[in-house]
Design a protein around this motif. Sequence first.
Motif, PDB file in Angstrom:
ATOM      1  N   ALA A  64       1.439  -8.726   8.485  1.00 20.60           N
ATOM      2  CA  ALA A  64       0.862  -8.831   7.146  1.00 20.60           C
ATOM      3  C   ALA A  64      -0.126  -7.709   6.876  1.00 20.60           C
ATOM      4  O   ALA A  64      -0.319  -7.312   5.720  1.00 20.60           O
ATOM      5  N   PHE A  65      -0.740  -7.172   7.922  1.00 15.85           N
ATOM      6  CA  PHE A  65      -1.713  -6.104   7.713  1.00 15.85           C
ATOM      7  C   PHE A  65      -1.050  -4.815   7.253  1.00 15.85           C
ATOM      8  O   PHE A  65      -1.743  -3.912   6.762  1.00 15.85           O
ATOM      9  N   HIS A  66       0.273  -4.710   7.379  1.00 17.05           N
ATOM     10  CA  HIS A  66       0.964  -3.529   6.878  1.00 17.05           C
ATOM     11  C   HIS A  66       0.915  -3.461   5.351  1.00 17.05           C
ATOM     12  O   HIS A  66       1.192  -2.389   4.795  1.00 17.05           O
ATOM     13  N   PHE A  67       0.589  -4.569   4.699  1.00 20.65           N
ATOM     14  CA  PHE A  67       0.541  -4.528   3.232  1.00 20.65           C
ATOM     15  C   PHE A  67      -0.590  -3.624   2.746  1.00 20.65           C
ATOM     16  O   PHE A  67      -0.589  -3.181   1.589  1.00 20.65           O
ATOM     17  N   LEU A  68      -1.550  -3.327   3.618  1.00 21.38           N
ATOM     18  CA  LEU A  68      -2.638  -2.420   3.257  1.00 21.38           C
ATOM     19  C   LEU A  68      -2.234  -0.950   3.368  1.00 21.38           C
ATOM     20  O   LEU A  68      -2.939  -0.079   2.830  1.00 21.38           O
ATOM     21  N   ASN A  69      -1.141  -0.662   4.040  1.00 17.25           N
ATOM     22  CA  ASN A  69      -0.768   0.726   4.310  1.00 17.25           C
ATOM     23  C   ASN A  69      -0.553   1.572   3.057  1.00 17.25           C
ATOM     24  O   ASN A  69      -0.986   2.736   3.033  1.00 17.25           O
ATOM     25  N   PRO A  70       0.139   1.068   2.009  1.00 19.18           N
ATOM     26  CA  PRO A  70       0.317   1.919   0.826  1.00 19.18           C
ATOM     27  C   PRO A  70      -1.007   2.401   0.236  1.00 19.18           C
ATOM     28  O   PRO A  70      -1.152   3.574  -0.107  1.00 19.18           O
ATOM     29  N   LEU A  71      -1.991   1.494   0.139  1.00 19.48           N
ATOM     30  CA  LEU A  71      -3.285   1.874  -0.420  1.00 19.48           C
ATOM     31  C   LEU A  71      -4.036   2.825   0.510  1.00 19.48           C
ATOM     32  O   LEU A  71      -4.534   3.870   0.084  1.00 19.48           O
ATOM     33  N   PHE A  72      -4.110   2.468   1.797  1.00 15.88           N
ATOM     34  CA  PHE A  72      -4.849   3.303   2.743  1.00 15.88           C
ATOM     35  C   PHE A  72      -4.233   4.687   2.865  1.00 15.88           C
ATOM     36  O   PHE A  72      -4.946   5.701   2.914  1.00 15.88           O
TER      37      PHE A  72
END
Length: 319
Positions: free
Chosen positions: A267-275
């Motif tokens: 679920a933490f991969h959902f932050l990847n586009p923003l980061f």
Amino acid sequence: MSQKLLALTEPAAMPAKPVSARLGKVAAVGTLFSLLWSSAFVAGKIGLQSAPPFALLAMRFGLASLCLIALLAARHRRRRVPLRLEHAGILVLAGILNNTVYLGLGWIALQTVPAGFAALLTSVYPLLTSALAIPLLRERATWPKFTGLALGAAGVTMVVHHHVSTAGLAPLGIGLLLLGVLALACGTILLKRTAAHQDFLLVTALQTIAGAVSLTVLAGATGEFHAIHWQASLVGALLYLAGGVSIGAALMWLWLLGNGVASNASAFHFLNPLFGTLIAFAVLGEPVNASDLLGGLPIAAGILLMTFAREASHIRTRK
């Protein structure tokens, strides 16, 4: 080597602290994990200014392999953990897919595409892995999974269309990135089949060594080691990629697994586009396009939807 670093490699007992405090720590570690994952493309972009892709990756995984071997040896002396590893051939193949093919293709593409775009496009890997798991691992095909895949596809289409039609990005770079993500998803499927009950530190070390050896062969065969221009930025990128990403992110992943969040750590991969977009802007000065941010939203939503659907399925199964 510090006791604290070694403790990260061992399964953690569930702490007796309040649930809210444990979840807060998990959220902090998971967010930092996503930051490191997303920043790798920016560090790679910097390193590629001084070294060709195969040579840069060979040096990165060579350094990481030495660190992991030292960590394994130190832990073995401390606890005498037996170094038993089953399905070694399959795990080596997974390492080649995850490190050599995925990053090899991705960093060739990184020579012609922006780092933020590369981080955004490769963030769909959890969605592609879930899609492949339906026919290959016989996982259930549910409406949340289909909806998540549709959201991810819509986001990718939006981002790719903007960069091809407006920014004039070459389709070859995009194709190489997507082929690399496919290799990463296939490697993850292999790990799901064989590594569930393995020593995760040993699995990580074996994959890293497989990547280091195969990339060294490729770099040597193509003469890339002769094209390295040593300078401070290359050394800094190498140390960050080997220590921060290949070692640091791997240990954080192990910690997340050891704290009982193996089923929803992705679920933490959902932050990847923003980061990925923001780090590329802050470090490299790449422009932040509205289409990238808008396209990242359905990708992130799809990852979250499929992750929580999988977690709910696991809870029902346990009942």
